[in-house]
Design a protein around this motif. Sequence first.
Motif, short mmCIF file in Angstrom:
data_model
loop_
_atom_site.label_atom_id
_atom_site.label_comp_id
_atom_site.label_asym_id
_atom_site.label_seq_id
_atom_site.Cartn_x
_atom_site.Cartn_y
_atom_site.Cartn_z
N SER A 4 -1.17 -13.94 -11.89
CA SER A 4 -1.66 -13.45 -10.61
C SER A 4 -3.02 -12.79 -10.75
O SER A 4 -3.44 -12.41 -11.85
N SER A 5 -3.70 -12.64 -9.62
CA SER A 5 -4.97 -11.94 -9.57
C SER A 5 -5.10 -11.34 -8.16
O SER A 5 -4.10 -11.22 -7.44
N TYR A 6 -6.32 -10.97 -7.78
CA TYR A 6 -6.52 -10.53 -6.40
C TYR A 6 -7.94 -10.86 -5.96
O TYR A 6 -8.83 -11.11 -6.78
N ALA A 7 -8.12 -10.90 -4.65
CA ALA A 7 -9.42 -11.24 -4.06
C ALA A 7 -9.68 -10.33 -2.87
O ALA A 7 -8.76 -9.69 -2.35
N ARG A 30 -13.24 -13.46 -5.54
CA ARG A 30 -12.14 -13.42 -6.50
C ARG A 30 -12.49 -12.43 -7.61
O ARG A 30 -13.55 -12.52 -8.23
N LYS A 31 -11.60 -11.50 -7.86
CA LYS A 31 -11.82 -10.50 -8.90
C LYS A 31 -11.40 -11.05 -10.26
O LYS A 31 -10.64 -12.02 -10.35
N GLN A 32 -11.89 -10.41 -11.30
CA GLN A 32 -11.64 -10.90 -12.66
C GLN A 32 -10.31 -10.43 -13.24
O GLN A 32 -9.87 -10.92 -14.28
N THR A 33 -9.67 -9.47 -12.57
CA THR A 33 -8.39 -8.96 -13.08
C THR A 33 -7.32 -10.04 -13.02
O THR A 33 -7.13 -10.68 -11.99
N SER A 83 0.72 -15.50 -1.76
CA SER A 83 0.76 -14.03 -1.74
C SER A 83 1.99 -13.57 -0.97
O SER A 83 2.51 -14.29 -0.12
N CYS A 84 2.44 -12.35 -1.28
CA CYS A 84 3.57 -11.77 -0.56
C CYS A 84 3.19 -10.48 0.16
O CYS A 84 4.07 -9.76 0.63
N GLY A 85 1.90 -10.17 0.24
CA GLY A 85 1.51 -8.99 0.99
C GLY A 85 0.16 -8.45 0.61
O GLY A 85 -0.11 -8.20 -0.57
N SER A 86 -0.72 -8.26 1.60
CA SER A 86 -2.08 -7.79 1.38
C SER A 86 -2.26 -6.37 1.91
O SER A 86 -1.35 -5.79 2.50
N LEU A 87 -3.47 -5.84 1.75
CA LEU A 87 -3.74 -4.44 2.06
C LEU A 87 -5.16 -4.29 2.56
O LEU A 87 -6.08 -4.94 2.05
N LEU A 107 -10.31 -6.77 3.24
CA LEU A 107 -8.91 -7.11 3.03
C LEU A 107 -8.73 -7.44 1.55
O LEU A 107 -9.47 -8.24 0.99
N VAL A 108 -7.75 -6.78 0.94
CA VAL A 108 -7.44 -7.02 -0.47
C VAL A 108 -6.21 -7.92 -0.54
O VAL A 108 -5.15 -7.55 -0.04
N ILE A 109 -6.37 -9.08 -1.14
CA ILE A 109 -5.30 -10.08 -1.18
C ILE A 109 -4.86 -10.30 -2.62
O ILE A 109 -5.55 -10.97 -3.40
N PRO A 110 -3.71 -9.76 -3.03
CA PRO A 110 -3.17 -10.15 -4.34
C PRO A 110 -2.57 -11.55 -4.20
O PRO A 110 -1.95 -11.86 -3.18
N TYR A 111 -2.75 -12.38 -5.19
CA TYR A 111 -2.24 -13.74 -5.05
C TYR A 111 -1.82 -14.31 -6.40
O TYR A 111 -2.31 -13.90 -7.45
N ALA A 112 -0.88 -15.24 -6.33
CA ALA A 112 -0.38 -15.92 -7.52
C ALA A 112 -1.13 -17.22 -7.73
O ALA A 112 -1.54 -17.87 -6.76
N MET A 113 -1.26 -17.59 -8.98
CA MET A 113 -1.94 -18.83 -9.34
C MET A 113 -0.93 -19.80 -9.94
O MET A 113 -0.48 -19.63 -11.08
#
Length: 625
Positions: free
Chosen positions: A472-475, A7-10, A451-455, A461-467
Amino acid sequence: MSIKVTRKQTVFSGDPKRVITRFFMPSPESRIISILQKVKDMPAHAATLVLNQTLRDFSGRHRNVSRIFRKHFGRARQLLRNPGFDMLQLPENKQLLIGAYFTAEYSIESAAFFNPSMVEDPDQSGLRIGQKRVILSFRATGEGHVSSIVFRGGVLDEHNNLEVIPTARLVEEADMVVDRKYKKEALVLEVKEKKLDNLSTRNIIEKLNEEFDYYELHEAIDKELKNSQLPDEEKRILGKVRSLSDTSYEITFSLDTGISDRVIFPLTSDEQNGIEDARFVRFTGDDGLVSYYATYTAYNGKDIMPRLIQTRDFYKFNIIPIHGKNVHNKGIALFPRKIRGKYAMLARMDGVNNYVMYSEDMNVWGEDTHLIQQPTYPWEFIQVGNCGSPIATLQGWLVITHGVGTMRRYCLGAMLLDLEHPEKVIGALSEPLMVPSEQEREGYVPNVVYSCGSLLNGDELVIPYAMSDTCSSYATVSMDELMQLLLPVHVRPKGKRHSKGHILLVDDETVSLEVLAHYLKQQGYEVDMAPDGIVALMKIDKIKFDLIISDVAMPNFDGYQLLAYLSSNASKIPVILLTGSVNLNDQEKGLNLGAAAYLQKPVDKVLLLELVTRILKEVKAGALK
């Protein structure tokens, strides 16, 4: 969890200072006319002073606020049937002032900032090796929980750290273009779907060309309405047909706007309560041209309707309705290319299970549907769904999924589909890829990651996700580790020796689980993993194991309970119990329940291997009952 998720800090949060303007019409009409009369009667100098003060207060918050006032004055004039005087005869300063009274600010991100998707930016120039410029879309909500689509831009480095482009102060709504062409075939479908098919609508459609524009449709409706014999119900239906032209439209943004300046806000009646959960995907056509599409849900406060967005540059967007009974549910996601000559889409047509659909027309989806996933494990018993468009890998289409379990907790999962026949599932995770952490579970809708779409970027795999529907953040996840869990055992590198046996490892301690799994795989065993006894039971019900190695102390369903269950069901699978306890009574309890062996933690790998080898040899010889 048997796979590492970083999990990233952004953190992406909404900014209440980002505002747009909305047309504001107080009620009743008598109140509106009173406002107009007051402005009309104002001394010219006083009107100028009030207007200038308003412009000073708000011109720094909006692009060309006087243009907005002029537009809202025009809209108010059109809506008022009898204001009592000719509004166009008013001087310009009073017209603008009236427009200001019929304008209100709306903070688009003040309530929530969630359900992100991430795609590659069309512009990848000027980057270093390993970098990728990306566009993130979010569902932003403000007062009244009206949803819109907003964007952020950034650059991923070779380690998938994201440098986010700072947001601008001003936000711009798109200009709506109404002189686009419509297809008669699409109108016929929508009329039937909305149950508006009658003699009057058929008369109108018959007079239209195969392609027609906004004004031609409205002219045909106006001619039909001139028939004084039409009953009120027929007129009401024709009004609804008129509004159908608003479901397909084009919007454009100024070229001097940055990606974060642009907001796609509801413009038509069918989406007046929100544009929800856009799933963007980079789509490559048969001709090699790249477009970006997004499926989203339009909501009018009562009904949900599927829509498709198309763009090539994120400045000009086409919004198109999607037809077909099997798309009238939330959570559809387009594949990034055609498959066997047809468009393909993930769907959840029954609200519970995942499907793949095929169509020759991106806007019309028929009966070519295939069930690919049903809720199987406890963490997804309520429903499963997709978390964005499939991602092409050498091994297959990677789909990030979501599952809903107890207490309506949303977790992320994953499955792998065949590249040329995605209705065939290669593998799926038996346990969640991501579960809401303690910090993520609090919010507007608690206990949700979504999430609604990864890359894909590099080997991750980069997964943006809602909390929890709040921010939101990304992992990131290692693709190698994820594929090891998704690919079946027979899909392995050429020349690798055959498995010596299929072992199920059960332990809630992730590190212990992974260390033992890695060691046993090195020794030539096929290994499945489960974080507790409940998941173990689900796996045992579906897979034939030669041996189970289980920890004793686990939440939900411990090793003793697992052993007792197997014994009560006359299972012949031998079980090795692991424990950190030195209590001889505990060991005796396990052996009395039927354990084949008992080992203390930390586990002596050499001793474990000797036990595994001996027990499986005895099983093969029939000596162990």
